[in-house]
Write an enzyme that holds these catalytic residues in place. Structure first.
Site, short mmCIF file in Angstrom:
data_model
loop_
_atom_site.label_atom_id
_atom_site.label_comp_id
_atom_site.label_asym_id
_atom_site.label_seq_id
_atom_site.Cartn_x
_atom_site.Cartn_y
_atom_site.Cartn_z
N ASN A 75 56.33 30.14 71.60
CA ASN A 75 55.32 29.14 71.96
C ASN A 75 54.90 28.18 70.85
OD1 ASN A 75 54.49 29.58 74.84
ND2 ASN A 75 54.36 31.67 74.09
N LYS B 103 61.89 38.60 79.21
CA LYS B 103 61.50 37.19 79.19
C LYS B 103 61.17 36.86 77.74
CE LYS B 103 57.85 34.10 80.88
NZ LYS B 103 56.83 33.81 81.89
N TRP B 104 62.02 36.08 77.10
CA TRP B 104 61.92 35.82 75.65
C TRP B 104 61.16 34.50 75.45
CZ3 TRP B 104 65.55 38.26 71.81
CH2 TRP B 104 65.35 37.78 70.51
N ASP B 105 59.94 34.63 74.96
CA ASP B 105 59.08 33.45 74.82
C ASP B 105 59.09 32.94 73.37
OD1 ASP B 105 57.31 31.54 75.69
OD2 ASP B 105 55.82 32.95 76.47
N CYS C 155 62.54 31.63 77.84
CA CYS C 155 61.29 31.05 78.35
C CYS C 155 60.84 29.93 77.42
CB CYS C 155 60.24 32.13 78.46
SG CYS C 155 58.61 31.45 78.73
N ARG D 203 48.72 27.43 69.14
CA ARG D 203 48.35 28.54 70.02
C ARG D 203 47.99 29.77 69.17
NH1 ARG D 203 51.14 32.23 74.55
NH2 ARG D 203 49.78 31.77 76.27
N ASP E 162 52.95 38.55 79.25
CA ASP E 162 52.14 38.70 78.03
C ASP E 162 50.91 39.60 78.28
OD1 ASP E 162 51.11 38.25 75.55
OD2 ASP E 162 50.95 36.09 75.75
N TRP F 214 55.03 19.38 77.27
CA TRP F 214 54.76 20.67 77.91
C TRP F 214 54.28 20.43 79.34
CZ3 TRP F 214 50.12 22.68 79.84
CH2 TRP F 214 50.19 24.01 80.26
N ASP G 246 56.38 25.43 82.27
CA ASP G 246 55.21 26.24 82.66
C ASP G 246 54.53 25.65 83.88
OD1 ASP G 246 55.37 28.27 80.91
OD2 ASP G 246 53.67 27.69 79.66
C1 DGJ Z 1 54.22 30.69 77.88
C2 DGJ Z 1 55.18 30.97 79.01
O1 DGJ Z 1 55.92 29.86 79.34
C3 DGJ Z 1 54.39 31.52 80.20
O2 DGJ Z 1 55.22 31.68 81.31
C4 DGJ Z 1 53.78 32.82 79.78
O3 DGJ Z 1 54.78 33.76 79.55
C5 DGJ Z 1 52.91 32.62 78.55
N1 DGJ Z 1 53.59 31.93 77.50
C6 DGJ Z 1 52.42 33.94 78.04
O4 DGJ Z 1 51.73 33.82 76.88
#
Ligand code: DGJ
Length: 725
Positions: A464, A460-462, A510, A426, A346, A178, A532
């Site tokens: 995590n 923006k499709w995240d 994303c 997270r 977010d 990351w 990021d």
């Molecule tokens: C991870 C993304 O890569 C960031 O750009 C941002 O959108 C955050 N998540 C938001 O929680």
């Protein structure tokens, strides 16, 4: 010239050519109907002569994995592409040639299908080779249909197999973590298997990438040498194995990772592997990489012929901590800077579990009334009045345990039936996309968001988290190991539906930064967020690696504040601007945090970017100096008719006083004359007065070149080249 001849299988009775403008893959059918790869590399006009060299060669069968598609159970002792358990429990295969056909899909694209059938079981495998003539790209995949009367199990099913026979093999892999993605490492392959893989299930490209460069004979070079760039079009687990055998021959087997993924296939059901994309070149990695970019823009990336807007994303300028005023201030600043798209990141949703940090609310896609009492409509209209389009962040595959959705549907959560303590990442868990009900729910969430807020023109499709809690309460016990593959196919099916209903909404992959940078995902997205990490110096490496495969126009690169939020490093605003300009330029800060001098420079450069962006977004990328070598990084973009170019150079470390960067430009027309103009001059200071505003021939610029002095880490320069008549 060394050709990578592979393999001399005896008694070929027929040769099947799969050809592009300069590349050829030749398959041979032996008298006993075995299909082998005879040769892959530079196209040959006289492949029938290959056949002559085979006469008299004793057939080696498939003992050493020389099949076009190797399988387990017929003597093969190397890594195989296919392992099957038949309905009666038999675990072997013996596949023989049945038929082949080549169809013209368009003047530029031909697909060859080679059908193999087991000589005992009603088990058929078809090998697909799609040849893109002008871009020299091959797409290779495999299809299997279960014609047996009970379930069969695909213990391993790779997309394809490619073989080489060269003195030396050098493998470049792209890996990281990351905020530090796509670092390049080259190694010489030795005997045995080197494998690149991931088991993460989701967000699979952050620490490993489903892409590789193989250089034959010598280490990889940009403008010379025989190379193969390979990438798997898949957003899930992948495995590439590179096996150098006892005869120093190399087999590359690539596909979905078979780890925990033996796939149970019901009768009459078909299994289609993702495609393996191959770009072979005799002119180094630069040529293959440009071919990949052109191919991806034309055939894969969504709307690859459409100019990408300049974006302001709210994340680093506001994080979760905003109200309407903070956002409208941001939009005021964005409009003033000439930005075209405002993206609310977010933090905009959740009421019972308000999304004020990453710990809660994920899954509850209702507007947070406290933060945004007038709803999204108000913000969308505000943006519209400012001349901005509006985009929004969403992470639909994931869920916080602290959310209404998690309480209501615990059975929708991956791993929820495992009777084990769930592991969060997270503070979140993953929704089970193998379950059609969950797919429907996610589709409806996004459909509702877009249909009730018609002004949303960007998502923006995240994503995590990766899979830590394996298991699905939807899949029956005998189908549990279908999970990893069905998850990705479930995701793709949601995208398919959304693409049809909302063809004009821009979608960014994303995925936590760098988590879904692959050609499978690209089919559904217009761009990706490569990391990021917005530090321009880090991006010099991250974007360098990423852009070997994935096009510049899809590479979101944002100007952010210093000290940088990920690295704490301070870099000049000019460098941050120049680096953002090498991709799809954007901004990620609160504009009111900048002083008037900074705002002026940023505004002017956004204006400049809009003027020159077609060269960057659609032009050919030439890499001039690698950040991995002498502390400079440089690349240039040239438009298709070679009338315009933009050259970027960055200093990634401090240099001795008299050290200069000698740049031999590339891709220009030697006969044309170009005027060089320096762009983004910080405070009006022109860095290289000697060449600014001067006219040179393409020949001079490419053969003699220009010298640039960038002494300190963080210094950068940009030249625009325009043809003068
Ligand atoms: C991870 C993304 O890569 C960031 O750009 C941002 O959108 C955050 N998540 C938001 O929680």
């Amino acid at each position: 010239m060394l050709l990578s001849l592979c393999f001399l299988v005896g008694n070929a009775t027929m040769i099947i050519p799969v050809e592009t403008k300069s590349t050829g893959l030749y398959l041979g059918i032996s008298s006993d109907q075995k299909v082998s790869q005879i040769y892959f590399g530079r196209k040959t006009e006289s492949f029938d002569e290959l056949n002559k060299t085979l006469n008299g060669t004793k057939s080696t069968g498939n003992l050493y994995g020389r099949d076009a598609y190797s399988f387990w159970g017929n003597g093969n002792v190397l890594d195989v592409a296919l392992q099957v358990t038949h309905a009666d429990g038999n675990m072997t295969c013996d596949l023989r040639f049945v038929s082949q056909k080549t169809i013209s899909i368009s003047p530029d694209i031909k697909e060859t299908v080679v059908v193999l059938k087991d000589n005992y079981y009603p088990f058929t495998v078809s090998l697909h080779y799609k040849a893109y003539f002008s871009t020299d790209i091959l797409e290779v995949w495999t299809e299997v249909e279960n014609q047996e009367n009970k379930n069969i199990r695909l213990d391993k099913i790779a997309s394809g197999l490619i073989c080489f026979d060269a003195p030396d093999y050098y493998l470049t892999q792209f890996s990281g973590e990351w905020a530090d993605e796509m670092h390049m490492t080259e190694e010489k392959l030795s005997r045995g298997i080197k494998s690149l893989e991931t088991k993460k299930g989701v967000r699979t490209t952050q620490s490993e990438s489903p892409s590789f460069i193989l250089s034959l004979n010598t280490p990889m070079q940009e403008n010379t040498g025989e190379v193969l760039l390979g990438a798997l079009s898949w957003s899930g687990n992948f495995r590439f194995s590179f096996q150098v055998d006892q005869y120093n021959k190399l087999s590359i087997i690539a596909g979905v990772n078979d780890f925990n993924s033996a796939y149970t296939l019901e009768p009459k059901k078909k299994f289609v592997t993702p495609s393996l994309v191959l770009a072979y070149s005799m002119q180094g990695s630069g040529n293959a990489s440009r071919n990949l970019h052109t191919w991806a823009r034309k055939n894969i990336l969504r709307d690859g012929n459409t100019v990408r807007p300049v974006v302001l994303n709210s994340w680093e300028g506001a994080y979760f901590n905003f109200d309407e005023k903070k956002l409208t201030d941001m939009m005021d600043g964005a409009a003033e800077l000439g930005i075209e798209m405002f993206v609310l990141d977010d933090g905009w949703f959740g009421n019972n579990y308000p999304r004020n940090n990453a710990k809660m609310g994920l899954g509850d896609w209702q507007v947070n009334n406290q933060k945004l009492p007038h709803g999204l409509e108000y913000l969308i209209n505000y943006a519209k009045n400012k001349g901005l389009k509006f985009g929004i962040w969403i992470e639909p595959e994931m869920i916080n345990p602290q959310s209404d959705l998690a309480k209501k549907h615990p059975e929708w959560i991956v791993g929820s039936n495992s009777h084990r303590e769930p592991l969060t990442l997270r503070d979140q868990l993953i929704l089970d996309l193998t379950n059609p009900q969950v797919q429907e729910y996610i589709y409806e969430v996004i459909d509702r968001l877009l249909s009730t807020n018609k002004g949303i023109s960007y998502i923006k499709w995240d994503a995590n988290s990766h899979v830590q809690n394996f298991g699905s309460s939807f899949l029956k016990p005998e189908f549990q190991s279908n999970f990893f593959i069905d998850y990705v196919n479930g995701l793709y099916s949601i995208y398919d539906r959304l693409m049809i209903k909302y063809p004009d909404v821009i979608v960014q992959a994303c995925s936590s930064g760098g988590g879904r940078v692959d050609f499978g995902s690209m089919k559904y997205h217009h761009e990706f967020w490569p990391s990021d990490n917005t530090d321009a110096l880090s991006r010099a490496f991250i974007q360098w690696g990423t852009n070997y495969f994935y096009p510049t126009m899809a590479t979101a690169a944002h100007v952010s504040k210093t000290p940088n939020h990920q690295t704490s490093r301070t870099t000049p605003l000019k460098m941050r601007i120049d680096m953002a300009m090498t991709g799809r330029m954007g901004v990620e800060l609160q504009p009111s945090d900048l002083d008037s001098v900074e705002l002026k420079l940023l505004k002017e450069s956004i204006n400049t970017y809009k003027r020159i962006r077609e060269v960057i977004q659609f032009g050919d990328l030439y890499r001039l100096a690698s950040p991995y070598e002498n502390g400079h990084s440089s690349m240039m973009y040239v438009n298709q008719d070679k009338t315009k170019a933009v050259v970027f150079a960055f200093s990634t470390q401090n240099h001795y006083k008299n050290e200069t960067l000698k740049l031999s430009l590339n891709g220009l027309d030697p006969i044309k004359k170009y005027k060089l103009t320096e762009l983004n001059q910080s405070n009006g200071v022109i860095s290289n007065r000697s060449v600014n505003n001067q006219v040179f021939s393409g020949d001079f610029l490419m053969n003699f070149g220009i010298s640039i002095t960038l002494r300190f880490q963080g210094e950068s320069i940009v030249y625009e080249l325009q043809q003068v008549i």
